[in-house]
Design a protein around this motif. Structure first.
Motif, PDB file in Angstrom:
ATOM      1  N   LYS A 196       2.560  -1.046   8.341  1.00  0.00           N
ATOM      2  CA  LYS A 196       3.037  -1.834   7.331  1.00  0.00           C
ATOM      3  C   LYS A 196       3.059  -1.294   5.871  1.00  0.00           C
ATOM      4  O   LYS A 196       2.599  -0.333   5.431  1.00  0.00           O
ATOM      5  CB  LYS A 196       1.978  -3.038   7.052  1.00  0.00           C
ATOM      6  N   MET A 225     -11.020   0.482  10.829  1.00  0.00           N
ATOM      7  CA  MET A 225      -9.819   0.850  10.248  1.00  0.00           C
ATOM      8  C   MET A 225     -10.104   2.238   9.537  1.00  0.00           C
ATOM      9  O   MET A 225     -10.891   2.843   9.825  1.00  0.00           O
ATOM     10  CB  MET A 225      -9.609  -0.046   9.055  1.00  0.00           C
ATOM     11  N   SER A 226      -9.089   2.563   8.504  1.00  0.00           N
ATOM     12  CA  SER A 226      -9.563   4.060   7.904  1.00  0.00           C
ATOM     13  C   SER A 226     -10.835   4.267   7.371  1.00  0.00           C
ATOM     14  O   SER A 226     -11.290   5.378   7.599  1.00  0.00           O
ATOM     15  CB  SER A 226      -8.435   4.169   6.764  1.00  0.00           C
ATOM     16  N   ILE A 236      -0.984  -7.723  13.942  1.00  0.00           N
ATOM     17  CA  ILE A 236      -2.300  -7.713  13.424  1.00  0.00           C
ATOM     18  C   ILE A 236      -2.442  -8.683  12.245  1.00  0.00           C
ATOM     19  O   ILE A 236      -3.797  -8.764  11.853  1.00  0.00           O
ATOM     20  CB  ILE A 236      -2.849  -6.414  13.367  1.00  0.00           C
ATOM     21  N   ARG A 252      -1.055   2.593   0.564  1.00  0.00           N
ATOM     22  CA  ARG A 252      -0.202   1.672   0.210  1.00  0.00           C
ATOM     23  C   ARG A 252      -0.043   1.494  -1.183  1.00  0.00           C
ATOM     24  O   ARG A 252      -1.057   1.070  -1.857  1.00  0.00           O
ATOM     25  CB  ARG A 252      -0.353   0.377   1.141  1.00  0.00           C
ATOM     26  N   ARG A 285      -7.308   0.342  14.083  1.00  0.00           N
ATOM     27  CA  ARG A 285      -6.199   0.306  13.603  1.00  0.00           C
ATOM     28  C   ARG A 285      -6.096   1.055  12.274  1.00  0.00           C
ATOM     29  O   ARG A 285      -6.889   0.717  11.141  1.00  0.00           O
ATOM     30  CB  ARG A 285      -5.930  -1.266  13.244  1.00  0.00           C
ATOM     31  N   VAL A 286      -5.466   1.881  12.341  1.00  0.00           N
ATOM     32  CA  VAL A 286      -5.528   2.906  11.043  1.00  0.00           C
ATOM     33  C   VAL A 286      -4.144   2.815  10.159  1.00  0.00           C
ATOM     34  O   VAL A 286      -2.992   3.533  10.773  1.00  0.00           O
ATOM     35  CB  VAL A 286      -6.056   4.353  11.627  1.00  0.00           C
ATOM     36  N   GLY A 287      -4.191   2.690   9.021  1.00  0.00           N
ATOM     37  CA  GLY A 287      -3.065   2.521   8.251  1.00  0.00           C
ATOM     38  C   GLY A 287      -3.044   3.950   7.257  1.00  0.00           C
ATOM     39  O   GLY A 287      -2.711   4.886   7.130  1.00  0.00           O
ATOM     40  N   SER A 288      -3.854   3.679   6.087  1.00  0.00           N
ATOM     41  CA  SER A 288      -3.759   4.457   5.052  1.00  0.00           C
ATOM     42  C   SER A 288      -4.221   5.992   5.222  1.00  0.00           C
ATOM     43  O   SER A 288      -3.737   6.965   4.680  1.00  0.00           O
ATOM     44  CB  SER A 288      -4.690   4.016   3.724  1.00  0.00           C
ATOM     45  N   VAL A 313      -1.116   1.654  11.876  1.00  0.00           N
ATOM     46  CA  VAL A 313      -0.629   0.544  11.151  1.00  0.00           C
ATOM     47  C   VAL A 313       0.579   1.070   9.894  1.00  0.00           C
ATOM     48  O   VAL A 313       0.191   1.569   8.981  1.00  0.00           O
ATOM     49  CB  VAL A 313      -1.791  -0.024  10.374  1.00  0.00           C
TER      50      VAL A 313
HETATM   51  C1  LIG Z   1      -3.783  -3.024   6.875  1.00  0.00           C
HETATM   52  C2  LIG Z   1      -4.692  -3.344   8.094  1.00  0.00           C
HETATM   53  C3  LIG Z   1      -5.391  -2.443   8.757  1.00  0.00           C
HETATM   54  C4  LIG Z   1      -5.205  -0.907   8.292  1.00  0.00           C
HETATM   55  O1  LIG Z   1      -6.234  -0.530   7.055  1.00  0.00           O
HETATM   56  P1  LIG Z   1      -6.291   0.972   6.610  1.00  0.00           P
HETATM   57  O2  LIG Z   1      -7.680   0.620   5.722  1.00  0.00           O
HETATM   58  O3  LIG Z   1      -5.212   1.171   5.950  1.00  0.00           O
HETATM   59  O4  LIG Z   1      -6.398   1.701   7.777  1.00  0.00           O
HETATM   60  C5  LIG Z   1      -6.177  -2.681   9.977  1.00  0.00           C
HETATM   61  N1  LIG Z   1      -6.149  -3.890  10.343  1.00  0.00           N
HETATM   62  C6  LIG Z   1      -5.522  -5.175   9.670  1.00  0.00           C
HETATM   63  C7  LIG Z   1      -5.775  -6.371  10.239  1.00  0.00           C
HETATM   64  C8  LIG Z   1      -4.752  -4.806   8.514  1.00  0.00           C
HETATM   65  O5  LIG Z   1      -3.934  -5.598   7.721  1.00  0.00           O
END
Ligand SMILES: *Cc1c(COP(=O)(O)O)cnc(C)c1O
Length: 249
Positions: free
Chosen positions: A48, A220-221, A93, A245, A236-239, A46
């Motif tokens: 963003k 997620m994370s 997403i 962020r 779905r992994v962002g941070s 992810v």
């Molecule tokens: C931002 C987001 C993520 C990722 O979240 P993290 O905690 O940073 O891994 C996953 N799914 C959705 C729908 C998001 O908006």
């Protein structure tokens, strides 16, 4: 990869490589603990709030799937990444407004956040108009806590616009869309175990009616291990991958 502005400094590349190695190790451990094959789980990075250069660098490290939640940010980023000669699968997403469907249908490979019949119809029309060479993959976002004020189709509701049954039927019957499965976000304040137990029950019932729609995007994370334990096929992994962020969204 061609030479464009979408490049990162060596320090950033090393940071991303380290983040990716940590996340991949967590996925492998969670799959081993759950007795699942590693190939059953797709990592969606992810990206963003992070620039196109990070996407290009991640693709260079083997990341195949990326996720974005706002069209205003994703559309130019996807164009910049494409100009760099890189083509990951783009997953949308975030909450999607009907007037953004035309834009999203031009670059997205998967839309994970369809949660109403009206949105499914708008996205179908947009995907048809975009002249795509194959249907747009769609996951129906489900609400785990059943709160109609927030995102997600409602599993135990006969609401003709927001009920999970009607939304899934609308996607399955749409000529330019392909029903791939379900997506969910654990509600704030819920233990991941409780949230993903509930989601697994919903997914099991959903697959009786839609046996081909096997994707389950959850985790997620902070809770990817639990999600993999309950059958997630996409996390779905962002941070954990790119860093914290600056703003919470
Ligand atoms: C931002 C987001 C993520 C990722 O979240 P993290 O905690 O940073 O891994 C996953 N799914 C959705 C729908 C998001 O908006």
């Amino acid at each position: 990869m061609t030479d464009t502005a979408a490049t990162v400094r060596p320090e950033r590349r090393a940071e991303l490589a380290a983040g990716l190695a940590r996340v991949r190790a967590r996925i492998a451990d969670a799959c081993a603990a759950a007795g699942r094959d590693r190939s059953e789980v797709t990592l969606v990075a992810v990206t963003k709030t992070y620039p196109a250069g990070d996407v290009v660098a991640l693709a260079g490290l083997g990341v195949t799937d990326v996720g974005e939640n706002r069209d205003q940010e994703a559309a130019p980023k996807a164009a910049e990444v494409a100009a760099a000669g890189v083509s990951p699968r783009w997953h949308f997403i975030g909450q999607l407004q009907r007037n953004k469907c035309r834009s999203v249908a031009r670059y997205a490979d998967v839309v994970q956040s369809v949660d109403s019949v009206r949105l499914a119809a708008a996205l179908d029309a947009a995907a048809a108009a975009a002249g795509r060479d194959r249907p747009l993959d769609v996951l129906v976002q489900v609400s785990i806590d059943g709160d109609p004020a927030r995102g997600g189709a409602l599993p135990d509701s006969a609401d003709p616009d927001r009920g999970l049954g009607p939304v899934a039927e609308a996607v399955a019957g749409a000529g330019a869309l392909r029903l791939g499965g379900l997506m969910a976000v654990a509600p704030l304040g819920w233990e991941p175990d409780r949230a993903f137990t509930r989601l697994a029950e919903v997914a099991q019932r959903f697959r009786v009616r839609h046996p081909e729609a096997t994707a389950l995007s959850a985790g997620m994370s902070g809770d990817l291990e639990t999600a993999i334990g309950y059958g997630a096929t996409h996390i779905r992994v962002g941070s954990a991958l790119l860093g914290m962020r600056p703003t919470l969204r």
